[in-house]
Design a protein around this motif. Structure first.
Motif, PDB file in Angstrom:
ATOM      1  N   ASN A 120     -17.129  17.946 -20.606  1.00 29.49           N
ATOM      2  CA  ASN A 120     -18.470  17.620 -20.645  1.00 29.49           C
ATOM      3  C   ASN A 120     -18.429  15.819 -20.810  1.00 29.49           C
ATOM      4  N   PRO A 121     -17.945  15.139 -20.029  1.00 32.44           N
ATOM      5  CA  PRO A 121     -18.056  13.927 -20.041  1.00 32.44           C
ATOM      6  C   PRO A 121     -19.567  13.245 -19.962  1.00 32.44           C
ATOM      7  N   PHE A 122     -20.012  12.212 -20.522  1.00 31.31           N
ATOM      8  CA  PHE A 122     -21.292  11.675 -20.391  1.00 31.31           C
ATOM      9  C   PHE A 122     -21.445  11.318 -18.871  1.00 31.31           C
ATOM     10  N   PRO A 123     -22.296  11.912 -18.067  1.00 36.19           N
ATOM     11  CA  PRO A 123     -22.528  11.605 -16.623  1.00 36.19           C
ATOM     12  C   PRO A 123     -23.085  10.381 -16.436  1.00 36.19           C
ATOM     13  N   THR A 124     -23.752   9.702 -17.509  1.00 39.46           N
ATOM     14  CA  THR A 124     -24.177   8.214 -17.297  1.00 39.46           C
ATOM     15  C   THR A 124     -23.382   7.300 -17.345  1.00 39.46           C
ATOM     16  N   ALA A 130     -17.069   6.033 -26.137  1.00 40.76           N
ATOM     17  CA  ALA A 130     -18.413   6.595 -26.412  1.00 40.76           C
ATOM     18  C   ALA A 130     -18.301   6.683 -28.011  1.00 40.76           C
ATOM     19  N   PRO A 138     -17.795   6.758 -12.531  1.00 43.80           N
ATOM     20  CA  PRO A 138     -18.336   7.745 -13.493  1.00 43.80           C
ATOM     21  C   PRO A 138     -17.160   8.548 -13.680  1.00 43.80           C
ATOM     22  N   SER A 141     -17.650  11.721 -14.107  1.00 44.25           N
ATOM     23  CA  SER A 141     -17.900  13.105 -13.350  1.00 44.25           C
ATOM     24  C   SER A 141     -17.315  12.919 -12.091  1.00 44.25           C
ATOM     25  N   SER A 142     -16.655  11.647 -11.759  1.00 40.39           N
ATOM     26  CA  SER A 142     -15.811  11.786 -10.267  1.00 40.39           C
ATOM     27  C   SER A 142     -14.603  12.351 -10.260  1.00 40.39           C
ATOM     28  N   ARG A 190     -11.391  11.032 -25.407  1.00 41.56           N
ATOM     29  CA  ARG A 190     -12.946  10.614 -26.025  1.00 41.56           C
ATOM     30  C   ARG A 190     -12.523  11.062 -27.506  1.00 41.56           C
TER      31      ARG A 190
END
Lengths: 349, 259
Positions: free
Chosen positions: B95-99, B108, B146, B148-149, B162
């Motif tokens: 669950n990485p932060f998508p932004t 983070a 990002p 999410s890539s 993280r």
């Protein structure tokens, strides 16, 4: 004598040509026009309806004969869905066409930069500057009140609220969504009547009236957007030792900011064209009023109403005013889209 | 940079429902403790009590003690946020932060807490954490992309980076490989092996081979039936658990007779 029918083919053995639907459409249109001309008169609405029906019947029958029953159903469904789409487009396109067509005549830089002081009778000068300023003031005040209020309420409902209070607020928001705009106008009018007396008129009253209408819309749309943020992201943040309020600000709001912007823009678009509460609260003015807290002020919807009611040359100004209003809403939407694109979560989805 | 946790008589409730009952357990520092058991037996629930994450579910509460180096995690004056800074967590699904970019995801824990960090220190922390998570070589040229890539396995290692960037004492892993392919799983397992030199690790897994491969000690949770609370049936050194468990239920589960 009877011959045993071969088993029904599973594959589509024959297929209608790519151009066939268009040919059928042209045929149905010609047939409808002919039939209408023969029986009554040809009107656009009648032609459209009859063409739609005869096209649906013709393409389904043709496809059933050539292609088979399953593909016939597919053709019918395609025809119906396309028809629904076209029906939905009619009001939108015709509204835009009429407003642009009738509004462009009166629309000019002069229109945007002058007010209505000293314009009488059949004079064609005059403009909507005072109304544009008023609309910006009134909508701006409403936004200043309802955007923070709505966002904070939505955050409470999604992130903190529990039990009765939450259910109570949700119910009140639902009820507020359904308030007729004239009631919101009466409410704001009465509040200021009690507080400041009958002589007081200003953009502030209109702003409060619109805020009453706008707040529930903001709450609702922001609430939806916050619920879309996956719980996993909140948990990821908590697991890093981030306090709840920082999680809300930096993860939840940051992730949903694009959707929130869109929701807020929809809320603004919803109230920017309100006429009734403004007619009641801010009144009608002919001149530019730069003071949002004192005196009558014109707004675009009221301006349009007023000019149209006068009729004659004034009606041109009404159409130009309507066009101005649509352009303002379009610009706001464009800004919202840019903001959304800039802030939206990036990467593979 | 690792601590032991002693759990005694721990009960976990969701509202009135007793989900996990009477857990006694010692988690040794600088070792990997695996928790196995059938679905719904409360091992994830138990894991989440170790950094007070289960409290974010409304109505969830705990009785009993979980003592980390002499400090009861559930003492009234303990802030759950402080506990979570010491006990990090990796979740089942990456669950990485998508932004955020890859680098920002690693940072983070610092950035979300509004802590100031110099550019040099941030770069150093990103490199150290990503290296620690065996991801540095794969992403060092695209830290601004990002999070999410990345592929699923890379995302999971990003989440581990993280978690270790905030330098916790303990790392909890809730089925970290169940959403990953065998190669990514291997990468994570190797990583767990390296991480145990610095951290106390507790890992929940459905995969018994994985428990046998990565852990030093194994705890077996079981549940008698739906609606009944889950219990810790047996806990021992992993080699003992998988060769000669003391309880029949453990042997049945490990040998694949149920579950």
């Amino acid at each position: 004598m009877s011959v045993l029918a071969p088993p029904l083919p599973v594959r589509r053995s024959r297929k209608l040509a790519r151009w066939a639907p268009y040919a059928v459409l042209a045929g149905s249109a010609a047939f409808s026009a002919g039939l209408l001309a023969l029986l009554t008169t040809v009107t656009i609405a009648g032609l459209f309806a009859l063409t739609a029906v005869s096209y649906a019947v013709a393409i389904t029958t043709l496809s059933r004969v050539v292609e088979g029953p399953r593909w016939a159903k597919d053709r019918l469904a395609t025809a119906l869905v396309t028809l629904a789409f076209l029906l939905a487009l009619i009001p939108l396109v015709s509204l835009l066409a009429i407003v642009v067509g009738d509004g462009l005549g009166g629309f000019s830089w002069d229109f945007l930069s002058t007010d209505m002081v000293g314009v009488f009778g059949s004079m064609t000068s005059g403009g909507a500057l005072h109304a544009i300023i008023g609309t910006v003031y009134v909508t701006g005040i409403a936004s200043l009140v309802s955007i923070p209020l709505g966002i904070f309420t939505a955050i409470y409902l999604v992130e903190y609220g529990q039990g009765r209070l939450k259910r109570g607020i949700t119910l009140l928001v639902d009820v507020m969504t359904g308030i007729p705009s004239i009631v919101a106008g009466l409410f704001a009018y009465t509040v200021f009547l009690v507080l400041f007396g009958p002589a007081y008129k200003s953009a502030l009253i209109g702003g409060v009236a619109l805020a009453v209408l706008m707040t529930p819309v903001v709450i609702r749309s922001v609430e939806e957007m916050l619920r879309l943020v996956p719980n996993e992201l909140r948990e990821a943040s908590y697991a890093l030792g981030v306090p709840k309020w920082l999680t809300v600000v930096k993860v939840v709001l940051r992730t949903s900011v694009a959707g929130i912007t869109t929701g807020v823009m929809i809320a603004i678009a919803r109230v920017i064209g309100e006429t009734a509460p403004l007619l009641m609260t801010v009144g009608i003015a002919q001149n530019v009023n730069w003071d949002a807290f004192d005196g009558r002020i014109a707004t675009l919807p009221v301006f349009v109403y007023r000019q149209y009611a006068q009729g004659g040359v004034a009606a041109d100004r009404a159409w130009a005013g309507a066009l101005t209003l649509i352009i303002i809403v379009m610009l706001l939407n464009l800004i919202a889209r840019l903001v959304s694109r800039y802030f939206a979560p990036k990467g593979a989805r | 940079m690792s601590k032991r946790i002693d759990i005694s008589d721990l009960n976990v409730y969701y509202g009135d429902f007793l989900a996990v009952e009477g857990v006694h357990m010692s988690i040794e520092p600088r070792s990997v403790t695996a928790l196995i058991g059938p679905s719904g037996c409360g091992k994830s629930t138990f894991l989440r009590t170790l950094n007070r994450m289960h409290e974010v579910i409304p109505g969830a509460r705990v009785t009993g003690k979980a003592v980390m180096d002499g400090q009861d995690l559930y003492a009234p004056d303990i802030d759950p946020v402080e506990v979570r800074r010491q006990v990090g967590m990796v979740f089942q699904r990456p669950n990485p932060f998508p932004t955020m970019s890859i680098a920002d995801n690693v940072l983070a824990g610092v950035k979300l807490n509004n802590r100031r960090i110099s550019k040099a220190a941030a770069d150093e922390l990103v490199e150290r954490s990503l290296t620690g998570a065996n991801l540095w070589n794969e992403v060092k040229d695209r830290l601004e992309k990002p999070g999410s890539s990345l592929s699923g396995g890379q995302q999971q290692r990003l989440c581990i980076a993280r978690a270790i960037a905030v330098q916790p004492q303990v790392l909890l892993m809730d089925e970290p490989c169940s959403a990953l392919d065998p190669i990514s799983t291997l990468a994570i397992e190797e990583l767990v092996h390296e991480l145990k030199n610095d951290y106390t690790i507790v890992i929940v897994t459905h995969n018994m081979q994985q428990a046998a491969r990565v852990s030093d000690r194994t705890g077996f949770f079981n549940i008698e039936g739906t609606g009944k609370p889950g219990r810790l049936i047996e806990m021992d050194d992993t080699t003992t658990m998988f060769s000669s468990p003391a309880q029949q239920a453990t042997e049945d589960y490990i040998s694949g007779r149920f579950g």
